[in-house]
Design a protein around this motif. Structure first.
Motif, PDB file in Angstrom:
ATOM      1  N   GLN A  88       2.127  85.480 103.093  1.00  0.00           N
ATOM      2  CA  GLN A  88       3.038  84.477 102.460  1.00  0.00           C
ATOM      3  C   GLN A  88       2.647  85.143 100.783  1.00  0.00           C
ATOM      4  O   GLN A  88       1.766  85.445 100.301  1.00  0.00           O
ATOM      5  N   LYS A  89       3.875  85.518 100.240  1.00  0.00           N
ATOM      6  CA  LYS A  89       3.911  86.450  99.173  1.00  0.00           C
ATOM      7  C   LYS A  89       3.738  85.531  97.799  1.00  0.00           C
ATOM      8  O   LYS A  89       4.196  84.399  97.750  1.00  0.00           O
ATOM      9  N   THR A  90       2.917  85.782  96.809  1.00  0.00           N
ATOM     10  CA  THR A  90       2.423  85.072  95.730  1.00  0.00           C
ATOM     11  C   THR A  90       3.825  85.345  94.848  1.00  0.00           C
ATOM     12  O   THR A  90       4.073  86.457  94.389  1.00  0.00           O
ATOM     13  N   ARG A  91       4.167  84.294  94.130  1.00  0.00           N
ATOM     14  CA  ARG A  91       5.220  84.502  92.851  1.00  0.00           C
ATOM     15  C   ARG A  91       4.573  84.824  91.698  1.00  0.00           C
ATOM     16  O   ARG A  91       3.754  84.342  91.164  1.00  0.00           O
ATOM     17  N   VAL A  92       5.016  85.956  91.126  1.00  0.00           N
ATOM     18  CA  VAL A  92       4.376  86.695  89.928  1.00  0.00           C
ATOM     19  C   VAL A  92       5.325  86.846  88.621  1.00  0.00           C
ATOM     20  O   VAL A  92       6.446  87.312  89.082  1.00  0.00           O
ATOM     21  N   LEU A 157       7.036  80.914  76.808  1.00  0.00           N
ATOM     22  CA  LEU A 157       6.299  81.360  78.022  1.00  0.00           C
ATOM     23  C   LEU A 157       5.796  80.419  79.087  1.00  0.00           C
ATOM     24  O   LEU A 157       6.283  80.538  80.204  1.00  0.00           O
ATOM     25  N   LEU A 158       5.334  79.442  78.518  1.00  0.00           N
ATOM     26  CA  LEU A 158       4.905  78.219  79.458  1.00  0.00           C
ATOM     27  C   LEU A 158       6.248  77.737  80.370  1.00  0.00           C
ATOM     28  O   LEU A 158       5.852  77.250  81.436  1.00  0.00           O
ATOM     29  N   GLU A 159       7.153  77.314  79.500  1.00  0.00           N
ATOM     30  CA  GLU A 159       8.237  76.859  80.315  1.00  0.00           C
ATOM     31  C   GLU A 159       8.773  77.830  81.212  1.00  0.00           C
ATOM     32  O   GLU A 159       9.202  77.412  82.405  1.00  0.00           O
ATOM     33  N   LEU A 160       8.938  79.123  81.045  1.00  0.00           N
ATOM     34  CA  LEU A 160       9.189  80.113  81.869  1.00  0.00           C
ATOM     35  C   LEU A 160       8.287  80.135  83.095  1.00  0.00           C
ATOM     36  O   LEU A 160       9.028  80.185  84.364  1.00  0.00           O
ATOM     37  N   ILE A 161       7.249  80.110  82.938  1.00  0.00           N
ATOM     38  CA  ILE A 161       6.179  80.098  84.115  1.00  0.00           C
ATOM     39  C   ILE A 161       6.549  78.886  84.992  1.00  0.00           C
ATOM     40  O   ILE A 161       6.496  78.803  86.306  1.00  0.00           O
ATOM     41  N   SER A 162       6.701  77.735  84.493  1.00  0.00           N
ATOM     42  CA  SER A 162       7.161  76.285  85.251  1.00  0.00           C
ATOM     43  C   SER A 162       8.501  76.436  85.763  1.00  0.00           C
ATOM     44  O   SER A 162       8.351  76.216  86.848  1.00  0.00           O
ATOM     45  N   GLN A 163       9.264  77.015  85.303  1.00  0.00           N
ATOM     46  CA  GLN A 163      10.675  77.249  85.868  1.00  0.00           C
ATOM     47  C   GLN A 163      10.734  77.802  87.054  1.00  0.00           C
ATOM     48  O   GLN A 163      11.454  77.731  88.115  1.00  0.00           O
ATOM     49  N   THR A 164      10.046  79.240  86.803  1.00  0.00           N
ATOM     50  CA  THR A 164      10.034  80.133  87.977  1.00  0.00           C
ATOM     51  C   THR A 164       8.982  79.839  89.147  1.00  0.00           C
ATOM     52  O   THR A 164       9.158  80.605  89.891  1.00  0.00           O
ATOM     53  N   GLY A 165       8.195  78.684  88.743  1.00  0.00           N
ATOM     54  CA  GLY A 165       7.194  78.561  89.815  1.00  0.00           C
ATOM     55  C   GLY A 165       6.218  79.748  90.242  1.00  0.00           C
ATOM     56  O   GLY A 165       5.582  79.615  91.138  1.00  0.00           O
ATOM     57  N   ALA A 166       6.048  80.530  89.013  1.00  0.00           N
ATOM     58  CA  ALA A 166       4.901  81.573  88.987  1.00  0.00           C
ATOM     59  C   ALA A 166       3.549  81.037  89.289  1.00  0.00           C
ATOM     60  O   ALA A 166       3.042  80.138  88.635  1.00  0.00           O
ATOM     61  N   GLU A 167       2.731  81.682  90.201  1.00  0.00           N
ATOM     62  CA  GLU A 167       1.571  81.086  90.776  1.00  0.00           C
ATOM     63  C   GLU A 167       0.584  82.205  89.931  1.00  0.00           C
ATOM     64  O   GLU A 167      -0.803  81.996  89.959  1.00  0.00           O
ATOM     65  N   LEU A 168       1.074  83.433  89.571  1.00  0.00           N
ATOM     66  CA  LEU A 168       0.070  84.405  89.063  1.00  0.00           C
ATOM     67  C   LEU A 168       1.002  84.957  87.803  1.00  0.00           C
ATOM     68  O   LEU A 168       2.353  85.351  87.799  1.00  0.00           O
ATOM     69  N   VAL A 169       0.267  85.141  86.634  1.00  0.00           N
ATOM     70  CA  VAL A 169       0.745  85.834  85.497  1.00  0.00           C
ATOM     71  C   VAL A 169       0.215  87.175  85.354  1.00  0.00           C
ATOM     72  O   VAL A 169      -1.069  87.218  85.250  1.00  0.00           O
ATOM     73  N   VAL A 170       0.816  88.351  85.172  1.00  0.00           N
ATOM     74  CA  VAL A 170       0.201  89.487  85.078  1.00  0.00           C
ATOM     75  C   VAL A 170       0.696  90.256  83.503  1.00  0.00           C
ATOM     76  O   VAL A 170       2.066  90.360  83.344  1.00  0.00           O
ATOM     77  N   LEU A 171      -0.393  90.390  82.655  1.00  0.00           N
ATOM     78  CA  LEU A 171      -0.253  91.193  81.693  1.00  0.00           C
ATOM     79  C   LEU A 171      -0.152  92.654  81.693  1.00  0.00           C
ATOM     80  O   LEU A 171      -1.452  93.135  81.687  1.00  0.00           O
ATOM     81  N   ALA A 172       0.981  93.224  81.959  1.00  0.00           N
ATOM     82  CA  ALA A 172       0.934  94.621  82.363  1.00  0.00           C
ATOM     83  C   ALA A 172       1.215  95.506  80.980  1.00  0.00           C
ATOM     84  O   ALA A 172       2.416  95.987  80.620  1.00  0.00           O
ATOM     85  N   ARG A 173      -0.026  95.401  80.008  1.00  0.00           N
ATOM     86  CA  ARG A 173       0.301  96.045  78.997  1.00  0.00           C
ATOM     87  C   ARG A 173       1.075  95.399  77.829  1.00  0.00           C
ATOM     88  O   ARG A 173       2.064  95.737  77.136  1.00  0.00           O
ATOM     89  N   TYR A 174       0.798  94.013  78.182  1.00  0.00           N
ATOM     90  CA  TYR A 174       1.280  92.845  76.969  1.00  0.00           C
ATOM     91  C   TYR A 174       0.611  92.998  75.841  1.00  0.00           C
ATOM     92  O   TYR A 174      -0.503  92.346  75.666  1.00  0.00           O
ATOM     93  N   MET A 175       1.062  93.583  74.659  1.00  0.00           N
ATOM     94  CA  MET A 175       0.215  93.985  73.469  1.00  0.00           C
ATOM     95  C   MET A 175       0.153  92.618  72.482  1.00  0.00           C
ATOM     96  O   MET A 175       0.279  93.070  71.325  1.00  0.00           O
ATOM     97  N   GLN A 176       0.025  91.485  72.982  1.00  0.00           N
ATOM     98  CA  GLN A 176      -0.114  90.455  71.996  1.00  0.00           C
ATOM     99  C   GLN A 176      -1.286  89.679  72.463  1.00  0.00           C
ATOM    100  O   GLN A 176      -1.757  89.441  73.560  1.00  0.00           O
ATOM    101  N   VAL A 177      -2.116  89.359  71.379  1.00  0.00           N
ATOM    102  CA  VAL A 177      -3.267  88.334  71.576  1.00  0.00           C
ATOM    103  C   VAL A 177      -2.894  86.947  71.716  1.00  0.00           C
ATOM    104  O   VAL A 177      -2.028  86.168  71.068  1.00  0.00           O
ATOM    105  N   LEU A 178      -2.996  86.423  72.995  1.00  0.00           N
ATOM    106  CA  LEU A 178      -2.635  85.002  73.333  1.00  0.00           C
ATOM    107  C   LEU A 178      -3.558  83.901  72.537  1.00  0.00           C
ATOM    108  O   LEU A 178      -4.536  84.222  72.116  1.00  0.00           O
TER     109      LEU A 178
END
Length: 286
Positions: A88-92, A157-178
């Motif tokens: 089962q593929k994880t939504r990322v 960003l939080l709204e986008l995570i909710s809208q897409t149903g993302a189960e995992l977020v990957v910071l692939a060289r996201y150069m911002q401090v959360l």
């Protein structure tokens, strides 16, 4: 032959007598064949970690029935557990800034089926990777961020995570401090790639820090995000040998492959249910 289906059961719980027997007995009762079983007994913590992959004849409503019956076993042994269908593929959701080598690697591995993920969107505070992402047929969201607009950008960003149903977020060289708020919201479901061999050389420009120390290896660390900068539980690390002839730019180039490999390994192990979080540590059953 009847159609076969595989499932993966993962659990952690306090150590005790009869836990593995209860799990295997449950599978025998349901005529399931164990394909792979990995366990780790952390004696110092008094905790058991278990991952079992099993197969059997496909049946209607099988997953729901297995979950319902296993609940009683889980309660008896105080298990933190998950049961899902294998494959089962994880939504990322991937977040990136300007450096796109890790993003490109994940896009390729997803497209070829090497990673069990579905990339539902890519978000960035820059426009640089739009063409690359859209060529793969994936939605690209430009969410600029500044000191003044950070709360609004993170809300998007939080709204986008909710809208897409993302189960995992990957910071692939996201150069911002959360922010602490966003990091807390994403704890346990966000993987970051840090371009250094943590716990050394945290924060900005780690390769320059490494050069100043005259290191003989550089590497990368994939870890879960928490509210402490570059302090989250480590999942995967990769290193490469260097020497005194490497300047900062050569160290950066040498580290790129390590970053891609560490991040893709971490994403794969997480999505296959091989990573167990316990405090600020991880157990990887592979």
């Amino acid at each position: 032959m009847s159609e076969q289906i595989r499932h993966v059961l993962t659990l952690q719980c306090p150590e005790g007598m009869g836990i593995v027997n209860a799990v295997t007995g449950f599978l025998v009762k349901h005529e399931r064949t164990i394909v792979e079983l990995k366990q780790f007994d952390d004696v110092s913590a008094g905790r058991l970690f278990l991952r079992v992959e099993f197969s059997g004849e496909a049946e209607e409503n099988l997953l729901a029935e297995l979950r319902e019956e296993f609940t009683a076993i889980a309660a008896k042994f105080e298990m933190d557990w998950q049961l899902r269908e294998r494959g089962q593929k994880t939504r990322v959701l991937i977040m990136v800034s300007k450096y796109d080598h890790c993003l490109n690697d994940l896009l390729f591995r997803s497209r070829t089926g090497e990673l069990p993920i579905e990339i539902v969107a890519v978000a960035s505070n820059h426009e640089d990777s739009r063409d690359l992402v859209q060529w793969h047929g994936i939605e690209y969201h430009h969410i600029p961020i500044s000191k003044e607009t950070k709360p609004q950008a993170e809300a998007k960003l939080l709204e986008l995570i909710s809208q897409t149903g993302a189960e995992l977020v990957v910071l692939a060289r996201y150069m911002q401090v959360l922010s602490d708020h966003l990091a807390t919201e994403l704890t346990g479901k966000t993987i970051n790639i840090h371009h250094s061999f943590l716990p050394s050389f945290k924060g900005a420009k780690p390769y320059h820090q490494a050069w100043e120390r005259g290191v003989k290896t550089v590497g990368a660390t994939a870890h879960y995000v928490n509210s402490e900068l570059d302090e989250g539980p480590i999942i995967a690390q990769q290193v490469v040998e260097v020497d005194h002839t490497f300047g900062p730019s050569e160290l950066i180039a040498a580290g790129r492959d390590s970053e891609c490999r560490a991040l893709s390994n971490a994403v794969r192990w997480h999505c296959e249910g091989r990573v167990f979080l316990y405090g600020n540590r991880t157990v990887i059953l592979r």
